[in-house]
Design a protein around this motif. Structure first.
Motif: not given
Length: 129
Positions: A1-5, A113-115, A120-124
């Motif tokens: 899943m891509a998260y809006p940048a 806040l997180l970029t 995505e790194k946090f979720i991983a």
């Protein structure tokens, strides 16, 4: 899943799309996927104050009720009324379905806040994937 940048993210899985001193807040696709079918959303009223890191409402799914945490401090300027009758819109497209719009007390709060890449790194790390 891509998260809006262009969004910023919290470790509680909310996003904010901020534009200067205003922003829209929603939950991430990861959050809606973890929750399952969303059946009810409890949101604040227009004019209510929200505080960064504090709860401002909840999302109820068939599995659980999850608190919503404000990514920034500010005042609620709009509430997505469509979610009262169709909370499942969040499941359909979490990246564009906003919950509330806020007027930010301090726009620089988004810098903490997180970029998208950090999120995505946090979720991983959280999921081990």
């Amino acid at each position: 899943m891509a998260y809006p940048a262009n969004y910023r993210y919290t470790k509680e899985h909310e996003w904010i799309a901020a534009d200067g001193s205003a922003g829209s807040v929603g939950i991430t696709d990861y959050a809606q996927d973890s929750l399952g079918d969303i059946v009810f959303v409890d949101l604040p009223k227009v004019g209510d104050a929200v505080e960064a890191g504090k709860t401002f409402g909840s999302v109820e799914s068939v599995k659980a009720v999850s608190d919503l945490f404000a990514p920034v401090s500010g005042t609620v300027t709009a509430v997505n009324d469509a979610l009262k009758d169709k909370p499942e819109l969040i499941n359909t497209d979490a990246n564009t379905t906003w919950l509330i719009k806020v007027s930010l007390t301090d726009a620089s709060q988004t810098n903490g806040l997180l970029t998208a890449a950090d999120y995505e790194k946090f979720i991983a790390e959280e999921t081990g994937h």
